[in-house]
Scaffold this motif. Structure first.
Motif, PDB file in Angstrom:
ATOM      1  N   TYR A  72      13.142  81.972 -43.448  1.00  0.00           N
ATOM      2  CA  TYR A  72      13.888  82.607 -42.215  1.00  0.00           C
ATOM      3  C   TYR A  72      13.658  82.284 -40.765  1.00  0.00           C
ATOM      4  O   TYR A  72      14.200  82.489 -39.890  1.00  0.00           O
ATOM      5  CB  TYR A  72      13.919  84.161 -42.561  1.00  0.00           C
ATOM      6  CG  TYR A  72      14.625  85.091 -41.686  1.00  0.00           C
ATOM      7  CD1 TYR A  72      16.037  85.304 -41.959  1.00  0.00           C
ATOM      8  CD2 TYR A  72      14.182  85.707 -40.788  1.00  0.00           C
ATOM      9  CE1 TYR A  72      16.860  86.168 -41.233  1.00  0.00           C
ATOM     10  CE2 TYR A  72      14.770  86.493 -39.854  1.00  0.00           C
ATOM     11  CZ  TYR A  72      16.173  86.641 -40.261  1.00  0.00           C
ATOM     12  OH  TYR A  72      17.240  87.454 -39.280  1.00  0.00           O
ATOM     13  N   LEU A  73      12.242  82.258 -40.562  1.00  0.00           N
ATOM     14  CA  LEU A  73      11.958  81.939 -39.011  1.00  0.00           C
ATOM     15  C   LEU A  73      11.748  80.643 -38.641  1.00  0.00           C
ATOM     16  O   LEU A  73      11.836  80.492 -37.872  1.00  0.00           O
ATOM     17  CB  LEU A  73      10.549  82.666 -38.890  1.00  0.00           C
ATOM     18  CG  LEU A  73      10.617  84.383 -39.250  1.00  0.00           C
ATOM     19  CD1 LEU A  73       9.160  85.126 -39.069  1.00  0.00           C
ATOM     20  CD2 LEU A  73      11.407  85.044 -37.935  1.00  0.00           C
ATOM     21  N   SER A  74      11.698  79.863 -39.693  1.00  0.00           N
ATOM     22  CA  SER A  74      11.258  78.384 -39.585  1.00  0.00           C
ATOM     23  C   SER A  74      12.399  77.534 -39.834  1.00  0.00           C
ATOM     24  O   SER A  74      12.670  76.554 -39.088  1.00  0.00           O
ATOM     25  CB  SER A  74       9.924  77.963 -40.042  1.00  0.00           C
ATOM     26  OG  SER A  74      10.050  77.847 -41.490  1.00  0.00           O
ATOM     27  N   GLY A  75      13.048  77.627 -40.909  1.00  0.00           N
ATOM     28  CA  GLY A  75      14.080  76.671 -41.603  1.00  0.00           C
ATOM     29  C   GLY A  75      13.627  75.403 -41.966  1.00  0.00           C
ATOM     30  O   GLY A  75      14.221  74.397 -42.282  1.00  0.00           O
ATOM     31  N   PHE A  76      12.255  75.522 -42.280  1.00  0.00           N
ATOM     32  CA  PHE A  76      11.380  74.227 -42.486  1.00  0.00           C
ATOM     33  C   PHE A  76      11.031  74.457 -44.345  1.00  0.00           C
ATOM     34  O   PHE A  76      10.575  75.394 -44.674  1.00  0.00           O
ATOM     35  CB  PHE A  76      10.144  74.235 -41.812  1.00  0.00           C
ATOM     36  CG  PHE A  76       9.512  72.969 -41.939  1.00  0.00           C
ATOM     37  CD1 PHE A  76      10.311  71.952 -41.382  1.00  0.00           C
ATOM     38  CD2 PHE A  76       8.276  72.863 -42.254  1.00  0.00           C
ATOM     39  CE1 PHE A  76       9.494  70.342 -41.441  1.00  0.00           C
ATOM     40  CE2 PHE A  76       7.543  71.599 -42.126  1.00  0.00           C
ATOM     41  CZ  PHE A  76       7.983  70.553 -41.817  1.00  0.00           C
ATOM     42  N   GLU A  77      11.204  73.408 -44.915  1.00  0.00           N
ATOM     43  CA  GLU A  77      10.857  73.590 -46.277  1.00  0.00           C
ATOM     44  C   GLU A  77       9.797  72.733 -46.841  1.00  0.00           C
ATOM     45  O   GLU A  77       9.658  72.540 -47.920  1.00  0.00           O
ATOM     46  CB  GLU A  77      12.176  73.083 -46.796  1.00  0.00           C
ATOM     47  CG  GLU A  77      13.506  73.768 -46.831  1.00  0.00           C
ATOM     48  CD  GLU A  77      14.631  73.568 -47.735  1.00  0.00           C
ATOM     49  OE1 GLU A  77      14.435  73.469 -48.870  1.00  0.00           O
ATOM     50  OE2 GLU A  77      15.991  73.735 -47.057  1.00  0.00           O
ATOM     51  N   GLU A  78       8.937  72.355 -45.896  1.00  0.00           N
ATOM     52  CA  GLU A  78       7.862  71.481 -46.402  1.00  0.00           C
ATOM     53  C   GLU A  78       6.846  72.628 -46.998  1.00  0.00           C
ATOM     54  O   GLU A  78       6.346  73.548 -46.481  1.00  0.00           O
ATOM     55  CB  GLU A  78       6.905  70.981 -45.185  1.00  0.00           C
ATOM     56  CG  GLU A  78       5.807  70.389 -45.237  1.00  0.00           C
ATOM     57  CD  GLU A  78       6.146  68.641 -45.863  1.00  0.00           C
ATOM     58  OE1 GLU A  78       5.243  68.159 -46.561  1.00  0.00           O
ATOM     59  OE2 GLU A  78       7.127  68.375 -45.893  1.00  0.00           O
TER      60      GLU A  78
END
Length: 126
Positions: A72-78
């Motif tokens: 929700y805060l980063s948009g990053f899926e790593e």
């Protein structure tokens, strides 16, 4: 009868359409971080860990889904990433930590973007 045939054709078209990756505006995540940090106490920091990759039967990975608050805060899926938010920092208010990649698994795992793209992908800036 005509309605049923039309419904079946529509279902076939929808189910046979290739899935497209969602293209999100990264400014949305930047705004979410700003709103969250505005609500933090002075001199506070927030740490959001991403989820690890889980194995099933010691050899098959479960389908990966990022931790909801982190995404929700980063948009990053790593996988196994960490987001640090420090609104009182003079330079870097958002810091993303990502795991180091081993070259052999990186050649086999094409779903994960290279770590060097993490900053550009999520538009993390100080």
């Amino acid at each position: 009868m005509r309605a049923i045939i039309t419904f079946l054709i529509l279902c076939t078209l929808v189910l046979s359409a290739p899935a497209q990756p969602v293209q999100l505006d990264m400014q949305v995540f930047e705004q979410r971080r700003a709103v969250f940090m505005a609500q933090m106490q002075p001199d506070a920091i927030a740490i959001f860990p991403g989820k690890p990759v889980y194995l099933r039967n010691n050899d098959v990975e479960y389908s990966y889904r990022q931790e909801s608050n982190f995404y929700y805060l980063s948009g990053f899926e790593e996988p196994e990433s960490l987001l640090l938010l420090d609104p009182s920092a003079p330079k870097y208010k958002y810091v993303m930590y990502v795991r180091k990649r081993d070259p052999p698994p990186a050649a086999r795992d094409v779903r994960r973007p290279p770590c060097r793209l993490g900053r550009r992908h999520s538009h993390l800036q100080g």
